[in-house]
Design a protein around this motif. Structure first.
Motif, PDB file in Angstrom:
ATOM      1  N   ARG A   1       0.623  -1.186   0.197  1.00  0.00           N
ATOM      2  CA  ARG A   1      -0.003   0.084  -0.222  1.00  0.00           C
ATOM      3  C   ARG A   1       1.034   1.272   0.063  1.00  0.00           C
ATOM      4  O   ARG A   1       0.602   2.389  -0.642  1.00  0.00           O
ATOM      5  CB  ARG A   1      -0.932  -0.073   1.368  1.00  0.00           C
ATOM      6  N   LEU A   2       1.764   1.082   0.690  1.00  0.00           N
ATOM      7  CA  LEU A   2       2.712   2.236   0.568  1.00  0.00           C
ATOM      8  C   LEU A   2       3.558   2.874  -0.584  1.00  0.00           C
ATOM      9  O   LEU A   2       3.647   3.843  -1.018  1.00  0.00           O
ATOM     10  CB  LEU A   2       3.832   2.105   1.754  1.00  0.00           C
ATOM     11  N   VAL A   3       3.777   1.570  -1.118  1.00  0.00           N
ATOM     12  CA  VAL A   3       4.229   1.901  -2.792  1.00  0.00           C
ATOM     13  C   VAL A   3       3.262   2.181  -3.478  1.00  0.00           C
ATOM     14  O   VAL A   3       3.583   3.163  -4.448  1.00  0.00           O
ATOM     15  CB  VAL A   3       4.679   0.385  -3.374  1.00  0.00           C
ATOM     16  N   VAL A   4       1.867   1.939  -3.496  1.00  0.00           N
ATOM     17  CA  VAL A   4       0.969   2.370  -4.465  1.00  0.00           C
ATOM     18  C   VAL A   4       0.668   3.667  -3.871  1.00  0.00           C
ATOM     19  O   VAL A   4       0.540   4.556  -4.979  1.00  0.00           O
ATOM     20  CB  VAL A   4      -0.550   1.335  -4.168  1.00  0.00           C
ATOM     21  N   ALA A   5       0.777   4.284  -2.775  1.00  0.00           N
ATOM     22  CA  ALA A   5       0.451   5.445  -2.566  1.00  0.00           C
ATOM     23  C   ALA A   5       1.778   6.604  -2.526  1.00  0.00           C
ATOM     24  O   ALA A   5       1.500   7.592  -3.096  1.00  0.00           O
ATOM     25  CB  ALA A   5       0.152   5.629  -0.753  1.00  0.00           C
ATOM     26  N   ALA A   6       2.794   6.101  -2.775  1.00  0.00           N
ATOM     27  CA  ALA A   6       4.096   7.155  -2.600  1.00  0.00           C
ATOM     28  C   ALA A   6       4.985   7.144  -3.812  1.00  0.00           C
ATOM     29  O   ALA A   6       5.376   8.141  -4.274  1.00  0.00           O
ATOM     30  CB  ALA A   6       4.972   6.537  -1.541  1.00  0.00           C
ATOM     31  N   VAL A   7       4.808   5.928  -4.602  1.00  0.00           N
ATOM     32  CA  VAL A   7       5.544   6.039  -5.950  1.00  0.00           C
ATOM     33  C   VAL A   7       5.003   6.804  -7.026  1.00  0.00           C
ATOM     34  O   VAL A   7       5.904   7.661  -7.582  1.00  0.00           O
ATOM     35  CB  VAL A   7       5.459   4.333  -6.601  1.00  0.00           C
ATOM     36  N   PRO A   8       3.573   6.986  -7.400  1.00  0.00           N
ATOM     37  CA  PRO A   8       3.369   8.031  -8.542  1.00  0.00           C
ATOM     38  C   PRO A   8       3.836   9.267  -7.883  1.00  0.00           C
ATOM     39  O   PRO A   8       4.053  10.188  -8.777  1.00  0.00           O
ATOM     40  CB  PRO A   8       1.655   7.646  -8.501  1.00  0.00           C
ATOM     41  N   LEU A   9       3.344   9.630  -6.683  1.00  0.00           N
ATOM     42  CA  LEU A   9       3.682  10.976  -6.179  1.00  0.00           C
ATOM     43  C   LEU A   9       5.208  11.431  -6.190  1.00  0.00           C
ATOM     44  O   LEU A   9       5.664  12.327  -6.853  1.00  0.00           O
ATOM     45  CB  LEU A   9       3.064  11.275  -4.825  1.00  0.00           C
ATOM     46  N   GLY A  10       5.976  10.252  -5.907  1.00  0.00           N
ATOM     47  CA  GLY A  10       7.485  10.411  -6.074  1.00  0.00           C
ATOM     48  C   GLY A  10       7.775  10.371  -7.346  1.00  0.00           C
ATOM     49  O   GLY A  10       8.995  11.539  -7.727  1.00  0.00           O
ATOM     50  N   CYS A  11       7.431   9.956  -8.452  1.00  0.00           N
ATOM     51  CA  CYS A  11       7.629  10.195  -9.656  1.00  0.00           C
ATOM     52  C   CYS A  11       7.545  11.359 -10.277  1.00  0.00           C
ATOM     53  O   CYS A  11       8.175  12.073 -11.018  1.00  0.00           O
ATOM     54  CB  CYS A  11       7.037   9.087 -10.684  1.00  0.00           C
ATOM     55  N   TYR A  12       6.290  11.982  -9.878  1.00  0.00           N
ATOM     56  CA  TYR A  12       6.036  13.370 -10.244  1.00  0.00           C
ATOM     57  C   TYR A  12       6.561  14.415  -9.840  1.00  0.00           C
ATOM     58  O   TYR A  12       7.232  15.367 -10.515  1.00  0.00           O
ATOM     59  CB  TYR A  12       4.566  13.500  -9.725  1.00  0.00           C
ATOM     60  N   LEU A  13       6.960  14.032  -8.590  1.00  0.00           N
ATOM     61  CA  LEU A  13       8.228  15.187  -7.712  1.00  0.00           C
ATOM     62  C   LEU A  13       9.441  15.064  -8.597  1.00  0.00           C
ATOM     63  O   LEU A  13      10.117  16.207  -8.834  1.00  0.00           O
ATOM     64  CB  LEU A  13       8.291  15.011  -6.418  1.00  0.00           C
ATOM     65  N   LEU A  14       9.805  13.953  -9.068  1.00  0.00           N
ATOM     66  CA  LEU A  14      11.323  13.678  -9.670  1.00  0.00           C
ATOM     67  C   LEU A  14      11.110  14.375 -11.040  1.00  0.00           C
ATOM     68  O   LEU A  14      12.141  15.103 -11.395  1.00  0.00           O
ATOM     69  CB  LEU A  14      11.164  12.371  -9.613  1.00  0.00           C
ATOM     70  N   ALA A  15       9.926  14.318 -11.685  1.00  0.00           N
ATOM     71  CA  ALA A  15       9.812  14.891 -13.033  1.00  0.00           C
ATOM     72  C   ALA A  15       9.772  16.391 -13.031  1.00  0.00           C
ATOM     73  O   ALA A  15      10.517  17.052 -13.720  1.00  0.00           O
ATOM     74  CB  ALA A  15       8.428  14.492 -13.776  1.00  0.00           C
ATOM     75  N   LEU A  16       9.083  17.018 -11.908  1.00  0.00           N
ATOM     76  CA  LEU A  16       9.166  18.622 -11.380  1.00  0.00           C
ATOM     77  C   LEU A  16      10.585  18.763 -11.338  1.00  0.00           C
ATOM     78  O   LEU A  16      10.887  19.775 -11.923  1.00  0.00           O
ATOM     79  CB  LEU A  16       8.349  18.689 -10.618  1.00  0.00           C
ATOM     80  N   ALA A  17      11.310  18.280 -10.638  1.00  0.00           N
ATOM     81  CA  ALA A  17      12.557  18.538 -10.076  1.00  0.00           C
ATOM     82  C   ALA A  17      13.335  18.350 -11.720  1.00  0.00           C
ATOM     83  O   ALA A  17      14.431  19.343 -11.717  1.00  0.00           O
ATOM     84  CB  ALA A  17      13.404  17.443  -9.277  1.00  0.00           C
ATOM     85  N   TRP A  18      13.171  17.408 -12.413  1.00  0.00           N
ATOM     86  CA  TRP A  18      14.067  17.233 -13.621  1.00  0.00           C
ATOM     87  C   TRP A  18      13.916  18.533 -14.425  1.00  0.00           C
ATOM     88  O   TRP A  18      14.856  19.049 -15.154  1.00  0.00           O
ATOM     89  CB  TRP A  18      13.773  16.275 -14.499  1.00  0.00           C
ATOM     90  N   LEU A  19      12.507  18.702 -14.574  1.00  0.00           N
ATOM     91  CA  LEU A  19      12.040  20.208 -15.435  1.00  0.00           C
ATOM     92  C   LEU A  19      12.794  21.428 -15.032  1.00  0.00           C
ATOM     93  O   LEU A  19      13.121  22.331 -15.617  1.00  0.00           O
ATOM     94  CB  LEU A  19      10.626  20.011 -15.442  1.00  0.00           C
ATOM     95  N   GLY A  20      12.685  21.449 -13.798  1.00  0.00           N
ATOM     96  CA  GLY A  20      13.321  22.638 -12.787  1.00  0.00           C
ATOM     97  C   GLY A  20      14.800  22.691 -13.005  1.00  0.00           C
ATOM     98  O   GLY A  20      15.289  23.829 -12.739  1.00  0.00           O
ATOM     99  N   ARG A  21      15.444  21.792 -13.210  1.00  0.00           N
ATOM    100  CA  ARG A  21      17.024  21.981 -13.067  1.00  0.00           C
ATOM    101  C   ARG A  21      17.686  22.485 -14.423  1.00  0.00           C
ATOM    102  O   ARG A  21      18.645  23.005 -14.342  1.00  0.00           O
ATOM    103  CB  ARG A  21      17.573  20.555 -12.877  1.00  0.00           C
ATOM    104  N   SER A  22      16.846  22.615 -15.273  1.00  0.00           N
ATOM    105  CA  SER A  22      17.305  23.130 -16.463  1.00  0.00           C
ATOM    106  C   SER A  22      17.120  24.576 -16.603  1.00  0.00           C
ATOM    107  O   SER A  22      16.350  25.320 -16.001  1.00  0.00           O
ATOM    108  CB  SER A  22      16.535  22.588 -17.635  1.00  0.00           C
ATOM    109  N   SER A  23      18.020  25.464 -17.296  1.00  0.00           N
ATOM    110  CA  SER A  23      17.840  26.904 -17.578  1.00  0.00           C
ATOM    111  C   SER A  23      16.980  27.231 -18.786  1.00  0.00           C
ATOM    112  O   SER A  23      16.776  28.308 -19.190  1.00  0.00           O
ATOM    113  CB  SER A  23      19.137  27.335 -17.698  1.00  0.00           C
TER     114      SER A  23
END
Length: 191
Positions: free
Chosen positions: A5-27
């Motif tokens: 259950r923890l994986v189902v709850a946390a993994v999609p949100l973690g992937c979304y935050l990681l995608a936002l971090a990847w977008l934000g690291r660029s100039s």
């Protein structure tokens, strides 16, 4: 909480935050359609919704009677409702890595590629020849600028020309990396 259950709850949100971090690291300024941004948020929150209120309110006898089919139906209803919500909202564009102080000049340059009469006026951008008017909503902390259409929905041809003009402007005029990118990456890794 059980690990599954923890994986189902946390993994999609973690992937979304990681995608936002990847977008934000660029100039480089990134142009994202509002519907794409809305869909990504819906996927990110889906695990929390399924593990939280849906599982809490779902009768056990229904899960026993229908088995895994009930989860397919719930997922279909959730994403269908999310798609309807996206379609009912005004069309919008999200620009990542665009500092708010650069937004007026940056957007006006992009708008003047299509409409020589384009003008910036107190948080809104107007392209009178195309019949487009946008409410501009900057986020100082995240370096994200959202352009929401005001008035009637735009013609599809004009809308695609506007997106193309924004992408050309993004390729020519750099933005700045988001100061929140590192924090988002750490939060994603924490999840």
């Amino acid at each position: 909480m059980e690990p599954g259950r923890l994986v189902v709850a946390a993994v999609p949100l973690g992937c979304y935050l990681l995608a936002l971090a990847w977008l934000g690291r660029s100039s480089q300024v990134r142009v994202v359609h509002g519907a794409t941004d809305q869909f990504a948020l819906g996927v990110a929150l889906s695990g929390l919704v399924f593990i939280g209120p849906v599982e809490l309110l779902l009768p056990a006898w229904l899960v026993g009677a229908l088995g895994p089919v009930v989860w397919v139906c719930i997922a279909g209803a959730y994403f269908g409702a999310w798609a309807l919500l996206s379609l009912l909202q005004a069309p919008r564009v999200v620009l990542y890595n665009l500092p708010p102080e650069l937004a007026p000049q940056w957007l006006l340059q992009a708008a003047q590629r299509l409409d020589t009469q384009a003008r910036w006026d107190q948080g809104s951008l107007a392209l009178p020849q195309l019949g487009l008017k946008f409410q501009v909503e900057p986020s100082v902390r995240w370096f994200v600028v959202t352009l929401t259409v005001q008035g009637s929905p735009p013609d599809w041809k004009d809308w695609t020309r506007w997106i193309a003009a924004l992408q050309v402007q993004a390729a020519q005029a750099p933005g700045r990396p988001s100061p929140a990118a590192v924090g988002l990456a750490l939060a994603a890794l924490g999840l």
